[in-house]
Motif scaffolding. Sequence first.
Motif, PDB file in Angstrom:
ATOM      1  N   VAL A 130       0.837  -1.284   0.025  1.00  0.00           N
ATOM      2  CA  VAL A 130      -0.022   0.040   0.044  1.00  0.00           C
ATOM      3  C   VAL A 130       0.942   1.153   0.007  1.00  0.00           C
ATOM      4  CG1 VAL A 130      -1.674   1.152   1.257  1.00  0.00           C
ATOM      5  CG2 VAL A 130      -2.000  -1.113   1.347  1.00  0.00           C
TER       6      VAL A 130
ATOM      7  N   LEU B 288      -8.673  -1.163   2.070  1.00  0.00           N
ATOM      8  CA  LEU B 288      -7.326  -1.739   1.671  1.00  0.00           C
ATOM      9  C   LEU B 288      -7.802  -3.207   1.357  1.00  0.00           C
ATOM     10  CD1 LEU B 288      -4.658  -0.046   3.848  1.00  0.00           C
ATOM     11  CD2 LEU B 288      -5.510   0.715   1.583  1.00  0.00           C
TER      12      LEU B 288
ATOM     13  N   SER C  65      -4.981   0.361  -3.245  1.00  0.00           N
ATOM     14  CA  SER C  65      -3.537   0.214  -3.052  1.00  0.00           C
ATOM     15  C   SER C  65      -2.917   1.572  -2.654  1.00  0.00           C
ATOM     16  CB  SER C  65      -2.875  -0.515  -4.090  1.00  0.00           C
ATOM     17  OG  SER C  65      -2.933   0.317  -5.487  1.00  0.00           O
TER      18      SER C  65
ATOM     19  N   ILE D   2      -1.601   1.809   7.873  1.00  0.00           N
ATOM     20  CA  ILE D   2      -1.534   0.636   6.636  1.00  0.00           C
ATOM     21  C   ILE D   2      -1.383  -0.541   7.405  1.00  0.00           C
ATOM     22  CG2 ILE D   2      -0.145  -0.111   4.735  1.00  0.00           C
ATOM     23  CD1 ILE D   2       0.474   2.982   4.062  1.00  0.00           C
TER      24      ILE D   2
ATOM     25  N   LYS E  78      -1.382  -4.657   6.090  1.00  0.00           N
ATOM     26  CA  LYS E  78      -0.565  -4.520   4.824  1.00  0.00           C
ATOM     27  C   LYS E  78       0.834  -3.841   4.915  1.00  0.00           C
ATOM     28  CE  LYS E  78      -4.444  -5.257   2.147  1.00  0.00           C
ATOM     29  NZ  LYS E  78      -4.352  -6.283   0.789  1.00  0.00           N
TER      30      LYS E  78
END
Length: 364
Positions: free
Chosen positions: A56, A307, A312, A344, A349
């Motif tokens: 991400v 996400l 992304s 994130i 991610k």
Amino acid sequence: MSILTLDKKMQEIAEKVQRGQRLSIEDGLYLFETPDLLSVAQLANSVNEKKNGNNVYFIENMYINPTNVCEATCSFCHFKRKEGEEGAYTMSMDELLHYVEHRWNDNVREFHIVGGHNDQVPFDYYLDTIRTLKKHYPNCTIKAYTGAEIEFFSRISGLSMEEVLKELIKAGLDTMPGGGAEILTERYRLKMSPDKASTDQWLEAHEIAHGLGLKTHATMLYGSIETQEERLIHMDRLRQLQDRTNGFMVFIPLAVQPKSASASLKRRTSAFDDMRTLAISRLMLDNFDHIKAYWINIGVQLTQMALTFGSSDIHGTLIEERISHSAGAITSQGLTRDELVHLIKGANKKPIERDTFYNIIREY
């Protein structure tokens, strides 16, 4: 991937996605209407993982709005002012540098510049804005002026859009933001932004930019008078242009913000609509690498959810964003790098700090 649904149409769409076939507007309409939102999310997530793995992206950037004076009368905008109206401003070059100096840190990689269509200053003003920033901050990417602004500059300068873009590139322009697109149908534009570039003019500005070597961005402003079909027509027009040029880096769905930050829930897009629109964007725009979840509009917690709905990218630190906040955004005007990384990682991610062109600066 398995889709846990007995719905025949959803199964057909899932199989098309798995085979890499392009979805039709009819398919998109079904995805907007089905109550099975989690299957839509699962499909979008699978597409994103094939393109981007667990990565991400975010960037450290600074928003600059050199002027809020605007000739246009877009019904969704609460940023604009008329010349002489209370709150109207147009920065001089000294004021511009003062603004940046007081917000600058050495991690800023991008100036994101948009503003009013101010016909009280010449085209040279907009060129000087870029020249001044490039002179004083030569290593910072200049992301400036929407497709609608390019058409506006053409009108006030007497130059063609191609000539306008060549002059901007000569001054130091590196890329264009995706704003001014709103919804790319004339029914919408005639009602909501009648003074701005038409659908064809906005698309033409970006096509010319791509032809001149610029990579650009694309947005969609959803949640007002547009139909679901118009959202899909908008996406289809973008992917058709992308087929020809491969010049778009990312698509950013933007939820319309109400007039006041204290506006009721009835005046805002729903969380379900935000998540569904992001997921459908990922599924329809098969030739775009990235779909961005714009935390300024949907908030940090929904951004985390996004996400796993096909997004992304979460944009950037956004030092003092003004336009969405003038229209009632209830988020902060900026986040730190540590906060973005935490956001994130909270979605399981991998945070990737990037430059404007998705080159990796640092992995976390």
